[in-house]
Design a protein around this motif. Sequence first.
Motif, PDB file in Angstrom:
ATOM      1  N   LEU A  36      48.628  33.960  45.569  1.00 27.66           N
ATOM      2  CA  LEU A  36      48.339  31.884  45.298  1.00 27.66           C
ATOM      3  C   LEU A  36      48.499  31.453  44.242  1.00 27.66           C
ATOM      4  N   ALA A  37      47.883  32.956  43.213  1.00 31.33           N
ATOM      5  CA  ALA A  37      47.772  32.321  42.226  1.00 31.33           C
ATOM      6  C   ALA A  37      48.747  32.699  40.971  1.00 31.33           C
ATOM      7  N   ARG A  38      49.916  33.413  42.077  1.00 28.06           N
ATOM      8  CA  ARG A  38      51.528  33.918  41.647  1.00 28.06           C
ATOM      9  C   ARG A  38      50.917  34.461  40.788  1.00 28.06           C
ATOM     10  N   ILE A  39      50.418  35.932  40.769  1.00 23.67           N
ATOM     11  CA  ILE A  39      50.270  37.090  39.728  1.00 23.67           C
ATOM     12  C   ILE A  39      49.823  37.970  40.442  1.00 23.67           C
ATOM     13  N   LYS A  40      50.764  39.199  39.727  1.00 20.71           N
ATOM     14  CA  LYS A  40      52.128  40.360  39.507  1.00 20.71           C
ATOM     15  C   LYS A  40      50.619  41.259  40.289  1.00 20.71           C
ATOM     16  N   LEU A  41      50.035  41.926  40.764  1.00 17.32           N
ATOM     17  CA  LEU A  41      49.058  42.884  40.899  1.00 17.32           C
ATOM     18  C   LEU A  41      49.813  44.163  41.084  1.00 17.32           C
ATOM     19  N   GLN A  42      49.920  45.733  40.111  1.00 12.43           N
ATOM     20  CA  GLN A  42      49.947  46.845  40.442  1.00 12.43           C
ATOM     21  C   GLN A  42      48.666  47.060  41.777  1.00 12.43           C
ATOM     22  N   ASP A  43      48.383  48.378  41.846  1.00 12.97           N
ATOM     23  CA  ASP A  43      47.731  48.622  43.541  1.00 12.97           C
ATOM     24  C   ASP A  43      46.456  49.189  42.944  1.00 12.97           C
ATOM     25  N   HIS A  44      46.848  49.772  41.524  1.00 12.88           N
ATOM     26  CA  HIS A  44      45.056  50.253  40.248  1.00 12.88           C
ATOM     27  C   HIS A  44      44.530  49.398  39.770  1.00 12.88           C
ATOM     28  N   GLU A  45      45.222  47.813  40.020  1.00  8.43           N
ATOM     29  CA  GLU A  45      44.200  46.244  39.318  1.00  8.43           C
ATOM     30  C   GLU A  45      43.395  45.884  40.242  1.00  8.43           C
ATOM     31  N   VAL A  46      43.402  46.065  41.745  1.00  8.13           N
ATOM     32  CA  VAL A  46      43.063  45.963  42.425  1.00  8.13           C
ATOM     33  C   VAL A  46      41.428  45.672  42.126  1.00  8.13           C
ATOM     34  N   ALA A  47      41.124  47.409  42.622  1.00  7.92           N
ATOM     35  CA  ALA A  47      39.753  47.841  42.512  1.00  7.92           C
ATOM     36  C   ALA A  47      38.882  46.632  40.967  1.00  7.92           C
ATOM     37  N   PRO A  48      39.201  46.633  40.434  1.00 11.50           N
ATOM     38  CA  PRO A  48      38.745  46.311  38.966  1.00 11.50           C
ATOM     39  C   PRO A  48      37.802  44.363  39.257  1.00 11.50           C
ATOM     40  N   LEU A  49      39.247  44.094  39.578  1.00 12.07           N
ATOM     41  CA  LEU A  49      38.899  42.547  39.801  1.00 12.07           C
ATOM     42  C   LEU A  49      38.348  42.528  40.808  1.00 12.07           C
ATOM     43  N   GLU A  50      38.278  43.080  41.928  1.00 10.38           N
ATOM     44  CA  GLU A  50      36.771  43.185  42.805  1.00 10.38           C
ATOM     45  C   GLU A  50      36.030  43.823  42.253  1.00 10.38           C
ATOM     46  N   ARG A  51      35.775  44.254  41.888  1.00 13.09           N
ATOM     47  CA  ARG A  51      34.296  44.188  41.277  1.00 13.09           C
ATOM     48  C   ARG A  51      33.540  43.495  40.419  1.00 13.09           C
ATOM     49  N   GLU A  52      35.087  42.644  39.155  1.00 11.63           N
ATOM     50  CA  GLU A  52      34.889  40.970  38.815  1.00 11.63           C
ATOM     51  C   GLU A  52      34.263  40.348  39.093  1.00 11.63           C
ATOM     52  N   LEU A  53      35.143  40.021  40.779  1.00  9.99           N
ATOM     53  CA  LEU A  53      35.355  38.540  41.125  1.00  9.99           C
ATOM     54  C   LEU A  53      33.625  38.734  41.815  1.00  9.99           C
ATOM     55  N   ASN A  54      33.370  39.853  42.196  1.00 14.25           N
ATOM     56  CA  ASN A  54      32.193  40.186  43.574  1.00 14.25           C
ATOM     57  C   ASN A  54      31.035  39.950  42.299  1.00 14.25           C
ATOM     58  N   GLY A  55      30.949  40.608  40.194  1.00 14.27           N
ATOM     59  CA  GLY A  55      29.910  40.174  39.601  1.00 14.27           C
ATOM     60  C   GLY A  55      30.029  38.877  39.386  1.00 14.27           C
ATOM     61  N   ILE A  56      31.401  37.581  39.430  1.00 14.68           N
ATOM     62  CA  ILE A  56      31.101  36.079  39.155  1.00 14.68           C
ATOM     63  C   ILE A  56      30.460  35.674  40.070  1.00 14.68           C
ATOM     64  N   LEU A  57      30.971  36.219  41.608  1.00 15.80           N
ATOM     65  CA  LEU A  57      30.560  35.203  42.912  1.00 15.80           C
ATOM     66  C   LEU A  57      28.770  35.713  43.118  1.00 15.80           C
ATOM     67  N   SER A  58      27.975  36.778  42.107  1.00 19.91           N
ATOM     68  CA  SER A  58      26.677  37.388  42.536  1.00 19.91           C
ATOM     69  C   SER A  58      25.953  36.374  41.519  1.00 19.91           C
ATOM     70  N   TRP A  59      27.027  35.775  40.609  1.00 21.57           N
ATOM     71  CA  TRP A  59      25.735  34.803  39.436  1.00 21.57           C
ATOM     72  C   TRP A  59      26.107  33.923  39.476  1.00 21.57           C
ATOM     73  N   ILE A  60      26.725  33.110  40.518  1.00 22.70           N
ATOM     74  CA  ILE A  60      26.756  31.551  40.976  1.00 22.70           C
ATOM     75  C   ILE A  60      26.111  32.000  42.152  1.00 22.70           C
ATOM     76  N   GLU A  61      26.099  32.695  42.997  1.00 25.63           N
ATOM     77  CA  GLU A  61      24.417  32.417  43.790  1.00 25.63           C
ATOM     78  C   GLU A  61      23.399  32.664  42.967  1.00 25.63           C
ATOM     79  N   GLN A  62      23.188  33.619  41.802  1.00 24.02           N
ATOM     80  CA  GLN A  62      21.884  33.277  41.728  1.00 24.02           C
ATOM     81  C   GLN A  62      21.723  31.880  40.992  1.00 24.02           C
TER      82      GLN A  62
END
Length: 95
Positions: A14-40
């Motif tokens: 949706l953001a028109r960002i091309k991701l390689q398969d090895h880039e997905v896992a670090p972004l997944e952890r980062e987005l989950n960290g951001i969402l947990s901070w927002i929940e706090q």
Amino acid sequence: MSVDAATVKRIAHLARIKLQDHEVAPLERELNGILSWIEQLGEVNTDGVEPMTAVIPNNLRWREDVVTDGGYPDKVLANAPQGEFGFFAVPKVIE
């Protein structure tokens, strides 16, 4: 709320960002960290806190709305290529 690999790929698409398969896992952890901070932030007690638009007080300086200069149509139109009836005359651009 947690984000999985499929959601990260969908967000990247949706953001028109091309991701390689090895880039997905670090972004997944980062987005989950951001969402947990927002929940706090939702746990913070904000009762009695006034809404604000800035962290510093901004007060508008009001002034009288009066005409301080004007009434010189001849001087204003002196540099105009063409003037009619005290207004700038411009060629018609739409037919």
